[in-house]
Scaffold this motif. Structure first.
Motif, short mmCIF file in Angstrom:
data_model
loop_
_atom_site.label_atom_id
_atom_site.label_comp_id
_atom_site.label_asym_id
_atom_site.label_seq_id
_atom_site.Cartn_x
_atom_site.Cartn_y
_atom_site.Cartn_z
N MET A 305 22.87 26.61 20.12
CA MET A 305 21.73 25.86 19.60
C MET A 305 22.10 25.06 18.34
O MET A 305 21.77 23.88 18.24
N VAL A 306 22.77 25.71 17.40
CA VAL A 306 23.03 25.09 16.10
C VAL A 306 24.48 25.35 15.69
O VAL A 306 25.22 26.09 16.34
N ARG A 307 24.85 24.77 14.55
CA ARG A 307 26.24 24.86 14.07
C ARG A 307 26.58 26.22 13.51
O ARG A 307 27.72 26.67 13.60
N SER A 308 25.60 26.90 12.89
CA SER A 308 25.90 28.19 12.26
C SER A 308 24.63 29.02 12.17
O SER A 308 23.51 28.51 12.35
N LYS A 309 24.80 30.29 11.85
CA LYS A 309 23.65 31.16 11.68
C LYS A 309 22.82 30.74 10.48
O LYS A 309 21.59 30.91 10.48
N TRP A 310 23.47 30.21 9.46
CA TRP A 310 22.74 29.75 8.28
C TRP A 310 21.81 28.60 8.64
O TRP A 310 20.65 28.57 8.21
N VAL A 311 22.29 27.65 9.43
CA VAL A 311 21.45 26.53 9.88
C VAL A 311 20.31 27.04 10.74
O VAL A 311 19.16 26.58 10.61
N TYR A 312 20.60 27.99 11.62
CA TYR A 312 19.56 28.53 12.49
C TYR A 312 18.46 29.19 11.66
O TYR A 312 17.26 28.99 11.91
N ARG A 313 18.85 29.97 10.64
CA ARG A 313 17.87 30.64 9.80
C ARG A 313 17.03 29.62 9.04
O ARG A 313 15.80 29.77 8.90
N LYS A 314 17.66 28.57 8.53
CA LYS A 314 16.94 27.54 7.80
C LYS A 314 15.93 26.82 8.71
O LYS A 314 14.78 26.57 8.32
N LEU A 315 16.35 26.47 9.92
CA LEU A 315 15.45 25.77 10.84
C LEU A 315 14.34 26.68 11.34
O LEU A 315 13.20 26.23 11.53
N ARG A 316 14.66 27.95 11.54
CA ARG A 316 13.61 28.88 11.98
C ARG A 316 12.55 29.03 10.89
O ARG A 316 11.35 29.04 11.18
N ASN A 317 12.97 29.13 9.63
CA ASN A 317 12.01 29.21 8.53
C ASN A 317 11.25 27.90 8.36
O ASN A 317 10.05 27.90 8.03
N PHE A 318 11.93 26.78 8.60
CA PHE A 318 11.27 25.47 8.52
C PHE A 318 10.19 25.36 9.59
O PHE A 318 9.11 24.83 9.33
N ARG A 319 10.46 25.86 10.78
CA ARG A 319 9.48 25.79 11.86
C ARG A 319 8.20 26.53 11.51
O ARG A 319 7.09 26.11 11.86
N ALA A 320 8.32 27.64 10.77
CA ALA A 320 7.14 28.43 10.43
C ALA A 320 6.14 27.62 9.61
O ALA A 320 4.94 27.92 9.61
#
Length: 368
Positions: A305-320
């Motif tokens: 899905m994304v480049r790294s786990k850090w990016v995934y966590r940031k986007l998941r929090n952004f979605r909220a």
């Protein structure tokens, strides 16, 4: 609030180009605003987004998607309440027909009281056999009233005044809806046959309303909305859906609309878990979305899905953050329930709420 401020402030009336001695009531404002077509509101929103882009407040590079439901102006439906609504509407039309005919009244009976009595009794009766008998009587009353209405329509067909023509338009509108209510009541109650949700009529007055079930939550009656927001919090796009399509089927159409609006796919996108499928992820990547994060992975790997786990966590929090925007739209801008009647007015109501919300955010973010 607008009606109050226009009455309270001379400068507000001057800004709105109104005479200083006159201010409109809220009913006049509602009627005027509801006359604006939903396509016009959507174009106004696009002009506003263009201004936000020029002011470097929103470039559409990072987006989040989610869905919600706006309820229609209707009560909780049941077969008995729909049949009772049908009878009282037809009786109202028959009384109007008596006035239009004039001296000689038609031979018909007002079954409103009997229909209401049986509808209320059905509500408090336990046991299917007892309710079925009451439904038979209520359906018979509805059919009899419909027969009276058809006779009145035939009798008034020879006359051609504007009042009668308007009455005939109302009859042509309600007659097929009443027949549909009778058929679905016979199928569901008398025959015990399940009726698919897309075939059900849930309101005589808001016939466009869909049955929406989101997860295990309560059933809602209205329309499903799919929204796209950006980093600024502004609503970039909105789709008012017909029926109750799965979220996974609406991700790609929303991305296509975004590409048409901004000329390119967003660099990063975040969406709820309901939008997640392997095909959606592959297509979004092929269209140019570098990072496509879903709130629930649904069997997908983070690396895909994304480049790294850090990016995934940031986007998941952004979605909220879109949940807060939806909550604000519903609580402060009336998007929880549309208070206007008809599908066109429903769309106008939703888009006017979105434009008002975006205007406030734009004003707050725009540098002075």
């Amino acid at each position: 609030e607008l009606a109050f401020h226009l009455e309270d402030s001379a400068s507000f009336r001057a800004f709105a180009r109104l005479p200083l001695s006159w201010s409109p009531q809220k009913s006049a404002l509602q009627k005027t605003i509801s006359a604006i077509r939903p396509e016009t509101w959507e174009e106004i929103n696009r002009v506003l987004l263009s201004s936000a882009r020029q002011a470097k407040l929103e470039d559409g590079a990072v987006v989040r998607l989610d869905s919600t439901v706006t309820s229609a102006l209707m009560h909780e439906p049941s077969d008995s309440s729909l049949l009772w609504d049908a009878v009282r509407v037809m009786v109202r039309l028959l009384k109007r027909a008596d006035v239009l005919i004039g001296g000689t009244s038609m031979a018909w009976r007002d079954h409103c009281r009997a229909a209401k009595k049986r509808a209320r009794k059905i509500q408090f009766t336990r046991g299917r056999p007892n309710r079925v008998q009451l439904y038979r009587e209520l359906i018979a009353i509805t059919r009899a009233t419909l027969a009276y209405l058809e006779q009145a329509s035939e009798r008034l067909a020879v006359a051609s005044t504007p009042s009668i023509a308007l009455w005939q338009v109302q009859v042509r509108h309600y007659r097929p809806l009443v027949e549909r209510i009778i058929r679905q009541s016979e199928r569901r109650v008398l025959a015990g046959e399940p009726v698919p949700a897309d075939e059900k009529l849930v309101s005589l007055f808001e016939e466009h309303a869909d049955i929406i079930v989101k997860g295990s939550r309560d059933t809602e009656y209205g329309h499903k909305l799919n929204l796209t927001t950006g980093r600024s919090g502004m609503i970039l796009d909105l789709m008012i859906e017909a029926g109750n399509p799965a979220d996974s089927d609406r991700l790609l159409p929303m991305l296509l609309r975004h590409i048409a609006l901004y000329g390119q796919a967003p660099r990063q996108a975040a969406a709820d878990g309901g939008f997640a499928t392997r095909a959606n992820l592959a297509t979004a990547k092929a269209w140019g979305v570098c990072d496509m994060a879903f709130h629930k992975k649904a069997g997908l790997r983070i690396e895909d899905m994304v480049r790294s786990k850090w990016v995934y966590r940031k986007l998941r929090n952004f979605r909220a953050g879109i949940e807060a925007g939806i909550s604000c739209l519903k609580r402060a801008y009336g998007l929880a329930r549309c208070t206007w009647r008809g599908l066109d007015h429903f769309k106008t109501y939703v888009w006017s709420s979105v434009v008002a919300y975006n205007l406030v955010i734009f004003t707050r973010l725009k540098p002075t």
